[in-house]
Design a protein around this motif. Structure first.
Motif, PDB file in Angstrom:
ATOM      1  N   SER A 164       1.306   4.522   1.739  1.00 50.65           N
ATOM      2  CA  SER A 164       0.932   4.889   3.112  1.00 50.65           C
ATOM      3  C   SER A 164      -0.047   6.067   3.132  1.00 50.65           C
ATOM      4  CB  SER A 164       2.170   5.286   3.910  1.00 50.65           C
ATOM      5  OG  SER A 164       3.150   4.279   3.853  1.00 50.65           O
ATOM      6  N   CYS A 203       9.079   1.976   6.251  1.00 46.52           N
ATOM      7  CA  CYS A 203       7.662   2.009   5.874  1.00 46.52           C
ATOM      8  C   CYS A 203       7.042   0.616   5.962  1.00 46.52           C
ATOM      9  CB  CYS A 203       7.509   2.548   4.466  1.00 46.52           C
ATOM     10  SG  CYS A 203       8.211   4.188   4.286  1.00 46.52           S
ATOM     11  N   GLU A 244      15.477   5.210   3.525  1.00 45.84           N
ATOM     12  CA  GLU A 244      14.090   4.770   3.633  1.00 45.84           C
ATOM     13  C   GLU A 244      14.039   3.278   3.326  1.00 45.84           C
ATOM     14  OE1 GLU A 244       9.754   5.567   1.553  1.00 45.84           O
ATOM     15  OE2 GLU A 244      11.561   5.525   0.345  1.00 45.84           O
ATOM     16  N   ILE A 245      13.266   2.550   4.120  1.00 42.02           N
ATOM     17  CA  ILE A 245      13.103   1.123   3.849  1.00 42.02           C
ATOM     18  C   ILE A 245      11.678   0.887   3.342  1.00 42.02           C
ATOM     19  CG2 ILE A 245      13.055  -1.157   4.926  1.00 42.02           C
ATOM     20  CD1 ILE A 245      15.281   0.107   6.772  1.00 42.02           C
ATOM     21  N   LEU A 303       9.248  -7.903   5.300  1.00 41.85           N
ATOM     22  CA  LEU A 303       9.457  -9.311   4.961  1.00 41.85           C
ATOM     23  C   LEU A 303      10.935  -9.602   4.769  1.00 41.85           C
ATOM     24  CD1 LEU A 303       6.486  -9.632   2.444  1.00 41.85           C
ATOM     25  CD2 LEU A 303       6.550 -10.397   4.824  1.00 41.85           C
ATOM     26  N   THR A 359       0.818  -1.215   0.000  1.00 41.07           N
ATOM     27  CA  THR A 359       0.000   0.000   0.000  1.00 41.07           C
ATOM     28  C   THR A 359       0.848   1.260   0.000  1.00 41.07           C
ATOM     29  OG1 THR A 359      -0.097  -0.112   2.410  1.00 41.07           O
ATOM     30  CG2 THR A 359      -1.991  -0.991   1.220  1.00 41.07           C
ATOM     31  N   PHE A 385       6.254   7.612  -2.814  1.00 45.52           N
ATOM     32  CA  PHE A 385       5.701   8.879  -2.312  1.00 45.52           C
ATOM     33  C   PHE A 385       6.471   9.406  -1.096  1.00 45.52           C
ATOM     34  CE2 PHE A 385       2.576  11.274   0.304  1.00 45.52           C
ATOM     35  CZ  PHE A 385       2.429  12.351  -0.548  1.00 45.52           C
ATOM     36  N   ASP A 413      17.019  -6.124   0.620  1.00 45.07           N
ATOM     37  CA  ASP A 413      16.258  -6.411   1.837  1.00 45.07           C
ATOM     38  C   ASP A 413      16.625  -5.386   2.914  1.00 45.07           C
ATOM     39  OD1 ASP A 413      15.234  -7.324   4.232  1.00 45.07           O
ATOM     40  OD2 ASP A 413      15.712  -9.420   3.868  1.00 45.07           O
ATOM     41  N   GLY A 414      15.656  -4.579   3.274  1.00 40.34           N
ATOM     42  CA  GLY A 414      15.870  -3.476   4.216  1.00 40.34           C
ATOM     43  C   GLY A 414      16.280  -3.891   5.619  1.00 40.34           C
ATOM     44  N   THR A 460      10.483   1.362  -0.523  1.00 36.25           N
ATOM     45  CA  THR A 460      10.198   2.466  -1.454  1.00 36.25           C
ATOM     46  C   THR A 460       8.722   2.483  -1.854  1.00 36.25           C
ATOM     47  OG1 THR A 460      12.362   1.871  -2.423  1.00 36.25           O
ATOM     48  CG2 THR A 460      11.079   3.590  -3.548  1.00 36.25           C
ATOM     49  N   GLY A 461       8.162   1.295  -2.113  1.00 37.00           N
ATOM     50  CA  GLY A 461       6.760   1.188  -2.531  1.00 37.00           C
ATOM     51  C   GLY A 461       6.480   2.075  -3.724  1.00 37.00           C
ATOM     52  N   SER A 462       5.490   2.949  -3.614  1.00 40.04           N
ATOM     53  CA  SER A 462       5.141   3.858  -4.709  1.00 40.04           C
ATOM     54  C   SER A 462       6.193   4.939  -4.908  1.00 40.04           C
ATOM     55  CB  SER A 462       3.809   4.532  -4.401  1.00 40.04           C
ATOM     56  OG  SER A 462       3.989   5.428  -3.304  1.00 40.04           O
ATOM     57  N   VAL A 513      15.448   1.480  -0.234  1.00 39.67           N
ATOM     58  CA  VAL A 513      15.501   0.095  -0.698  1.00 39.67           C
ATOM     59  C   VAL A 513      14.104  -0.522  -0.730  1.00 39.67           C
ATOM     60  CG1 VAL A 513      17.882  -0.426  -0.039  1.00 39.67           C
ATOM     61  CG2 VAL A 513      16.068  -0.716   1.647  1.00 39.67           C
ATOM     62  N   GLU A 514      13.886  -1.367  -1.734  1.00 37.65           N
ATOM     63  CA  GLU A 514      12.596  -2.036  -1.939  1.00 37.65           C
ATOM     64  C   GLU A 514      12.887  -3.470  -2.346  1.00 37.65           C
ATOM     65  OE1 GLU A 514       9.133  -1.368  -1.702  1.00 37.65           O
ATOM     66  OE2 GLU A 514       9.159  -3.461  -2.339  1.00 37.65           O
ATOM     67  N   ILE A 567      10.494  -5.499  -3.969  1.00 36.94           N
ATOM     68  CA  ILE A 567       9.684  -5.934  -5.112  1.00 36.94           C
ATOM     69  C   ILE A 567      10.101  -5.122  -6.344  1.00 36.94           C
ATOM     70  CG2 ILE A 567       7.321  -6.130  -6.011  1.00 36.94           C
ATOM     71  CD1 ILE A 567       6.376  -6.524  -3.118  1.00 36.94           C
TER      72      ILE A 567
HETATM   73  N1  SAH Z   1       6.507   4.429   1.450  1.00 40.46           N
HETATM   74  C1  SAH Z   1       5.743   3.516   0.642  1.00 40.46           C
HETATM   75  C2  SAH Z   1       5.220   2.403   1.506  1.00 40.46           C
HETATM   76  C3  SAH Z   1       4.951   1.184   0.733  1.00 40.46           C
HETATM   77  S1  SAH Z   1       4.415  -0.187   1.730  1.00 40.46           S
HETATM   78  C4  SAH Z   1       4.617   4.259  -0.022  1.00 40.46           C
HETATM   79  O1  SAH Z   1       4.070   5.180   0.581  1.00 40.46           O
HETATM   80  O2  SAH Z   1       4.260   3.904  -1.138  1.00 40.46           O
HETATM   81  C5  SAH Z   1       5.939  -0.830   2.304  1.00 40.46           C
HETATM   82  C6  SAH Z   1       6.891  -1.322   1.269  1.00 40.46           C
HETATM   83  O3  SAH Z   1       7.921  -2.037   1.966  1.00 40.46           O
HETATM   84  C7  SAH Z   1       6.332  -2.309   0.241  1.00 40.46           C
HETATM   85  O4  SAH Z   1       6.547  -1.799  -1.043  1.00 40.46           O
HETATM   86  C8  SAH Z   1       7.112  -3.597   0.478  1.00 40.46           C
HETATM   87  O5  SAH Z   1       7.386  -4.329  -0.694  1.00 40.46           O
HETATM   88  C9  SAH Z   1       8.383  -3.066   1.126  1.00 40.46           C
HETATM   89  N2  SAH Z   1       9.107  -4.051   1.943  1.00 40.46           N
HETATM   90  C10 SAH Z   1       8.620  -4.995   2.776  1.00 40.46           C
HETATM   91  N3  SAH Z   1       9.621  -5.689   3.335  1.00 40.46           N
HETATM   92  C11 SAH Z   1      10.781  -5.175   2.842  1.00 40.46           C
HETATM   93  C12 SAH Z   1      12.157  -5.472   3.040  1.00 40.46           C
HETATM   94  N4  SAH Z   1      12.557  -6.433   3.867  1.00 40.46           N
HETATM   95  N5  SAH Z   1      13.071  -4.734   2.359  1.00 40.46           N
HETATM   96  C13 SAH Z   1      12.698  -3.746   1.501  1.00 40.46           C
HETATM   97  N6  SAH Z   1      11.404  -3.410   1.282  1.00 40.46           N
HETATM   98  C14 SAH Z   1      10.452  -4.112   1.938  1.00 40.46           C
END
Ligand code: SAH
Length: 212
Positions: free
Chosen positions: A60, A150, A83-84, A207, A58, A90, A133-134, A86-88, A105-106, A108
């Motif tokens: 946030s 995040c 930032e751990i 994760l 999601t 934002f 992996d964050g 990245t997601g979108s 870092v992200e 996916i």
């Molecule tokens: N700041 C983002 C939040 C996205 S949700 C936004 O506002 O869009 C959190 C994100 O953390 C997801 O994209 C998920 O894939 C990522 N995530 C989960 N576990 C992670 C890990 N171990 N390392 C890096 N990213 C991770």
């Protein structure tokens, strides 16, 4: 849909919810959140709610993005922030307006590449993002004045604390079904960390984390 008035209403809500840092409010007013969503959801971009970005993840809620940023800025004037999740992108974009350089870092890949495309389109040149992996932070670029996660681990990964610069601060949700937003600050250049629990929150889980 993306009118200035709609954004102004969102900022008004953030103020009502207790966000008071004018710099943070200014950035929340300026950044086009609709560009961080798929077109089908863009019309909901200025609601104060978390929204799906695919892969069970999601974007946030604006309040939480503003709050985490405000908490970090209240304890340190950070130059380099990690930032751990990245997601979108934002939260990354918000930070990029307020500090010199953001590392993100992200885990996916399709989310990461979409976010990177957005950073290019918005001309945000002070962001370095990568697939990783964050749990392990980003040793190559450490130390960081600030770290924002995040996604929520069950426990704070020790690697993140180790990558904080002197007086650096970590803002991170911690827990499983019940989570709390925590602020951890390094005391000077010591190995002492002061932890504060701020408020209950709901994030996706952090994760991974098995040793590599
Ligand atoms: N700041 C983002 C939040 C996205 S949700 C936004 O506002 O869009 C959190 C994100 O953390 C997801 O994209 C998920 O894939 C990522 N995530 C989960 N576990 C992670 C890990 N171990 N390392 C890096 N990213 C991770």
């Amino acid at each position: 849909m993306t009118s200035q008035r709609t954004r102004e209403r969102l900022v008004q809500r953030l103020v009502e919810q207790g966000i008071s840092n004018q710099q943070v409010l200014g950035v929340m007013r300026m950044i086009p959140r609709h560009l961080f969503l798929d077109e089908a959801l863009a019309h909901r971009a200025y609601e104060d709610t978390a929204l799906p970005i695919g892969y069970s993840q999601t974007l946030s809620q604006p309040y939480i993005v503003a709050r985490m940023t405000e908490i970090l800025l209240s304890v340190i004037k950070p130059k380099r922030v990690l930032e751990i999740g990245t997601g979108s992108g934002f939260q990354t974009a918000v930070l990029a307006q307020l500090v010199s350089r953001v590392y993100s870092v992200e885990r996916i890949e399709p989310l990461l590449s979409k976010a990177q495309q957005r950073f290019r389109e918005l001309g945000l040149r002070n962001i370095t993002a990568d697939l990783s992996d964050g749990h392990f932070g980003w040793p190559r670029h450490a130390p960081f004045d600030g770290i924002i996660s995040c996604a929520a681990p069950q426990q704070i990964p020790p690697q993140l604390l180790a990558q904080l610069a002197p007086d650096g601060a970590l803002v991170i949700p911690v827990g499983g079904d019940l989570q709390e937003l925590c602020l951890v600050q390094r005391r000077g250049d010591s190995e002492e960390f002061v932890e504060q629990r701020i408020e209950p929150v709901k994030f996706v889980p952090l994760l991974g984390g098995v040793s590599r």
